[in-house]
Design an enzyme around this catalytic site. Structure first.
Site, PDB file in Angstrom:
ATOM      1  CB  SER A 137      -0.876   0.013   1.244  1.00  0.00           C
ATOM      2  OG  SER A 137      -0.131   0.442   2.369  1.00  0.00           O
ATOM      3  CG  ASP A 138       1.813   5.833  -0.873  1.00  0.00           C
ATOM      4  OD1 ASP A 138       2.766   5.706  -0.073  1.00  0.00           O
ATOM      5  OD2 ASP A 138       1.752   6.744  -1.696  1.00  0.00           O
ATOM      6  CD1 TRP A 139       1.753   7.330   5.982  1.00  0.00           C
ATOM      7  CD2 TRP A 139       3.881   6.642   5.950  1.00  0.00           C
ATOM      8  NE1 TRP A 139       2.282   7.567   7.223  1.00  0.00           N
ATOM      9  CE2 TRP A 139       3.598   7.162   7.227  1.00  0.00           C
ATOM     10  CE3 TRP A 139       5.163   6.157   5.698  1.00  0.00           C
ATOM     11  CZ2 TRP A 139       4.543   7.204   8.248  1.00  0.00           C
ATOM     12  CZ3 TRP A 139       6.102   6.209   6.718  1.00  0.00           C
ATOM     13  CH2 TRP A 139       5.795   6.717   7.972  1.00  0.00           C
TER      14      TRP A 139
END
Ligand code: BGC
Length: 732
Positions: free
Chosen positions: A278-280
């Site tokens: 995932s992104d952050w």
């Protein structure tokens, strides 16, 4: 030491390197509890924050989680000493599954290269691959297994701070660059000098509305397939081991929870075999988007979409065991996600040697070596775009008296963006230092303040310095701190203070050369008429000043061409060369003619995609086509003579564009399909041949199917997207 630890005497199948990776993954999965599987999907931040500090456990708690097998990866842990210490803790977990360490190594680890946007302006794929290999070598020597690069987001919006991380506005060229970066970073794999790449941000993050960071995205399927997806696809085809979800929504569904993107396109249509991260905290952000009700729902929706590793949300590790128990996530779904992560860990060789990337001697010998800096300097030179050079004022004779003016020319603090990994601005060469090494007769003054304002006193000092010089070199632009994530600008222009300075300098009657520092195209329309030469210097990395000095002195003849359009005004943004013709393209004068334009300004950019000058000049002959009509299976050869008509040897980037005049889905007025970067000696002419195949003449329909349709096509060849020769042909 525990029974399964990689160093135990009695080997179980997953520890046996003679078995296939698939067999080893299968065996390991069969020994894992659901909680341990959920742990592999958990990525924790272990160092500096590269996003908001959510759910951040203390060091002791993180360490315990690693020991308990509740963490699969850490990001932002760097250096041999730290990665080794944490890996030692991971080896104490029940199964001894090594961690994979990820880090944003975006344009260098310690030796900093030009920002990716600048590097892409070189159009030199071999050099781009080589740069990425050097970047990987440094990161790998410092214990890193995996970088979150390349960014493959197409963007038409210089308000968006992250344009610096990509390869500009063109999908075809973006794909070539993405593939070169993946190859450079990953090499052939399985050594300790390369690292895993991560294609990000999947997908269409570059289309954030109004260039505002984290904003919504709304693109049609036709645009998605033809414009936004090609670079990600090219990177996946080049063998990228991982892909990162984007922050934005697509079709109203957050990218991390978007089954169409993750499962239908990436896993099924493109047969991607690696893993997704995932992104952050993007799993959790589904709640703020208004898509998931709570954390458990967020974890469920990400898993159902086919997403895998959870960066920093901590929702997967927390809720997956419960979701499996409730039958909402199947074991097969979980095993697919975990198995892919384990597969990459096996491939990296971490089960054989979890400390494979941990060697202090190698670390100190590799980082910031003279050899790496030499590669970075060449990369910096190749990135500089000469936008304007009236009366060949450049290059500058080394004996000329130069007045260097501009706060940024001597401010190490403003040289770099946020994404410089372990690079230090104190190690970098600013313009003033670079020029000092080349020009003996040099004065310097600030001309403007750190906040881009100026004063009478600063201007007077600048005028005085200018008076004693033969030529003025003035460094304008914006701070490097304004580049990257969460650095959107509503007004990407040259400040009033810098314009006032340029106006005063122009009045001295001395020739003015402006160097623009910025990691995005700024609106240069006000500055342009005030200067004799205009050079887009971007953010060039550690060797910034040295590269600029070698370009100004003529030791390096500039050859870069911009891969993003320079707008004439902020109101034109988004602006890009490969737009549609519209139903009313005619450009005629008068109020009575209604066509696609602005009433208060031109619709043309200041500098088009593909523009960039050299110290020499090139002319193009007429295009010669091998046929005036071809069938689908035929090849069309386009031949053109290019001549160096100037006095210096130089490189030219010869660009080929096509246009499909009538199609079931409207096609752009020009689409880049091929290019060649050539070196021509002064006075030399070269005959170039391009071959077009049906691949080059096809496009995607709204369902992602490749379509090729008969009809009239044009082919254009030239030194920019505007300066072209044209010929037409028919596809039968
Ligand atoms: C960025 C990613 C980056 C990640 C980890 C996020 O905020 O969007 O590009 O890789 O942080 O630092």
């Amino acid at each position: 030491m525990n029974a399964f630890n990689g160093f135990s005497q009695k080997k179980v199948p997953f520890q046996n390197p003679t078995l296939s990776t698939e067999q080893r993954v299968k065996d390991l999965l069969s020994r894992m509890t659901v909680q341990e599987k959920a742990g592999q999907l958990n990525q924790l931040n272990g160092g500096a924050f590269t996003g908001p500090a959510l759910n951040d456990a203390g060091q002791a708690e993180k360490s315990k989680m690693v020991k308990d097998g509740r963490v699969g990866s850490m990001l932002n842990v760097t250096g041999v000493a730290d990665t080794r210490a944490i890996q030692q803790t991971a080896m104490q977990s029940r199964l001894g599954i090594p961690l994979i360490f990820g880090y944003d190594v975006i344009h260098g680890y310690k030796t900093i290269f030009p920002v990716p946007l600048a590097e892409a302006c070189s159009w030199d794929l071999a050099a781009i691959e080589k740069n990425s290999a050097v970047v990987a070598k440094e990161a790998a020597a410092a214990g890193i297994h995996w970088t979150f690069a390349p960014m493959c987001d197409i963007s038409n919006d210089p308000r968006w701070g992250r344009v610096m991380e990509g390869a500009g506005e063109d999908p075809y060229y973006g794909g070539l660059v993405a593939a070169a970066r993946v190859k450079g970073l990953q090499g052939k794999g399985n050594d300790n000098e390369h690292i895993l790449a991560c294609v990000k941000h999947f997908a269409a993050y570059g289309a954030v509305e109004a260039g505002r960071e984290y904003n919504q995205v709304d693109v049609s399927r036709v645009m998605l397939w033809n414009k936004y997806l090609p670079p990600y696809k090219a990177a996946v085809e080049a063998g990228a081991a991982t892909v990162m979800n984007a922050f934005n929504v697509l079709d109203g569904v957050p990218a991390s929870a978007n089954k169409f993107l993750v499962t239908d396109v990436l896993k099924n249509k493109w047969a991607f075999k690696g893993f997704l991260v995932s992104d952050w905290a993007s799993f959790k952000e589904s709640i703020a988007h208004g898509y998931a009700a709570d954390e458990k729902d967020a974890a469920l929706k990400a898993m159902q979409a086919g997403s895998m590793m959870d960066m920093q949300s901590n929702v997967s590790e927390k809720y997956i065991p419960e979701l499996v128990k409730e039958g909402k996530i199947t074991m097969a779904q979980l095993d697919d996600a975990v198995g892919r992560i384990l597969f990459q860990k096996f491939k990296l060789g971490l089960f054989e040697d979890p400390f494979k990337f941990c060697n202090e001697q190698r670390e100190s010998a590799t980082l910031f070596s003279a050899a790496n800096r030499a590669v970075a300097k060449t990369a910096a030179e190749k990135s500089i775009v000469l936008l304007k050079n009236n009366n060949n004022i450049l290059p500058l004779d080394k004996n000329k008296k130069i007045a260097l003016i501009g706060f940024y020319a001597n401010s190490k603090d403003d040289m770099f963006d946020f994404w410089i990994a372990q690079g230090k601005s104190s190690d970098a060469v600013p313009v003033y230092e670079g020029l000092k090494n080349k020009f003996s007769n040099l004065s310097f003054c600030n001309g403007y303040n750190a906040d881009n304002t100026t004063s009478e006193a600063l201007i007077n000092e600048a005028i005085q310095n200018a008076g004693a010089a033969d030529v003025i070199v003035v460094n304008i632009g914006i701070s490097g701190k304004m580049a990257g994530e969460d650095r959107s600008l509503g007004n990407p222009v040259i400040s009033d203070g810098q314009i006032a300075l340029l106006t005063a300098l122009q009045k001295t009657g001395k020739p003015v050369v402006a160097l623009v520092s910025s990691a995005r195209p700024l609106v240069l329309t006000q500055a342009e008429p005030l200067v004799n030469a205009l050079v887009q210097c971007w953010i060039l990395g550690t060797e910034h000043g040295n590269a600029i000095a070698s370009m100004l002195s003529g030791e390096f003849n500039p050859s870069a061409k911009t891969v993003m359009t320079f707008p004439f005004a902020v109101g034109q943004i988004p602006i890009y060369y490969n737009h549609f013709n519209t139903g009313r393209p005619e450009q005629t004068d008068g109020m009575g003619n209604w066509y696609s334009r602005y009433r208060d300004m031109t619709r043309e950019p200041l500098y088009p995609f593909g523009h960039g000058l050299s110290y020499t000049s090139f002319t193009y002959g007429e295009l010669r086509l091998s046929a005036s009509s071809i069938k689908k299976e035929d090849r069309l050869t386009v031949t053109v003579n290019v001549s160096n008509t100037g006095k210096m040897d130089g490189e030219e980037i010869v660009q080929l564009y096509t246009r499909d005049h009538a199609a079931s889905v409207v096609r752009p007025v020009k689409e880049l399909k091929a290019y060649k970067k050539i070196m021509l000696k002064a006075g030399e002419t070269m005959e170039l041949r391009f071959t077009l195949t049906k691949n080059d003449l096809s496009f995607f329909d709204a369902n992602g199917n490749t379509v090729i349709e008969p009809g009239k096509f044009s082919v254009f060849v030239g030194g920019s997207s505007e300066q072209v020769k044209q010929a037409d042909f028919e596809l039968k």
